[in-house]
Design a protein around this motif. Structure first.
Motif, PDB file in Angstrom:
ATOM      1  N   LEU A  75       0.839  -1.201   0.000  1.00  0.00           N
ATOM      2  CA  LEU A  75       0.000   0.000   0.000  1.00  0.00           C
ATOM      3  C   LEU A  75       0.876   1.255   0.000  1.00  0.00           C
ATOM      4  N   PRO A  76       0.598   2.212  -0.864  1.00  0.00           N
ATOM      5  CA  PRO A  76       1.438   3.400  -0.953  1.00  0.00           C
ATOM      6  C   PRO A  76       1.518   4.164   0.381  1.00  0.00           C
ATOM      7  N   GLY A  77       2.750   4.332   0.888  1.00  0.00           N
ATOM      8  CA  GLY A  77       2.970   5.119   2.088  1.00  0.00           C
ATOM      9  C   GLY A  77       2.471   4.490   3.371  1.00  0.00           C
ATOM     10  N   LEU A  78       2.226   3.182   3.364  1.00  0.00           N
ATOM     11  CA  LEU A  78       1.610   2.533   4.510  1.00  0.00           C
ATOM     12  C   LEU A  78       2.071   1.079   4.611  1.00  0.00           C
ATOM     13  N   VAL A  79       2.327   0.634   5.834  1.00  0.00           N
ATOM     14  CA  VAL A  79       2.572  -0.770   6.120  1.00  0.00           C
ATOM     15  C   VAL A  79       1.536  -1.169   7.167  1.00  0.00           C
ATOM     16  N   ALA A  80       0.776  -2.203   6.873  1.00  0.00           N
ATOM     17  CA  ALA A  80      -0.269  -2.661   7.785  1.00  0.00           C
ATOM     18  C   ALA A  80       0.167  -3.981   8.410  1.00  0.00           C
ATOM     19  N   VAL A  81      -0.098  -4.132   9.708  1.00  0.00           N
ATOM     20  CA  VAL A  81       0.276  -5.328  10.454  1.00  0.00           C
ATOM     21  C   VAL A  81      -0.966  -5.814  11.196  1.00  0.00           C
ATOM     22  N   ARG A  82      -1.194  -7.128  11.173  1.00  0.00           N
ATOM     23  CA  ARG A  82      -2.350  -7.679  11.882  1.00  0.00           C
ATOM     24  C   ARG A  82      -2.020  -9.055  12.446  1.00  0.00           C
TER      25      ARG A  82
END
Length: 63
Positions: free
Chosen positions: A28-35
């Motif tokens: 994702l542009p400009g974003l790192v998501a963690v779950r």
């Protein structure tokens, strides 16, 4: 909050096979998501790429 509908989730190569997994979406542009893979519908932790890099560096240095 970022739009996570296009997130490509992948499990950490260090995750165990007993369900104790962290998933990361870094496409994702400009974003790192963690779950947490056990609760994929729960809110994800959203980080900037710089924050994610700092986090990984901290872990690698024995945090």
């Amino acid at each position: 909050m970022g739009d996570l509908q296009k997130a490509w989730w992948r499990k950490s190569s260090y995750s165990t096979h007993n369900g104790e997994c962290v998933e990361v979406a870094s496409n994702l542009p400009g974003l790192v998501a963690v779950r947490d893979s056990k609760t994929p519908t729960s809110p994800a932790l959203l980080l900037t790429p710089a924050e994610w890099s700092a986090f990984l560096t901290h872990l690698k240095n024995g945090a």
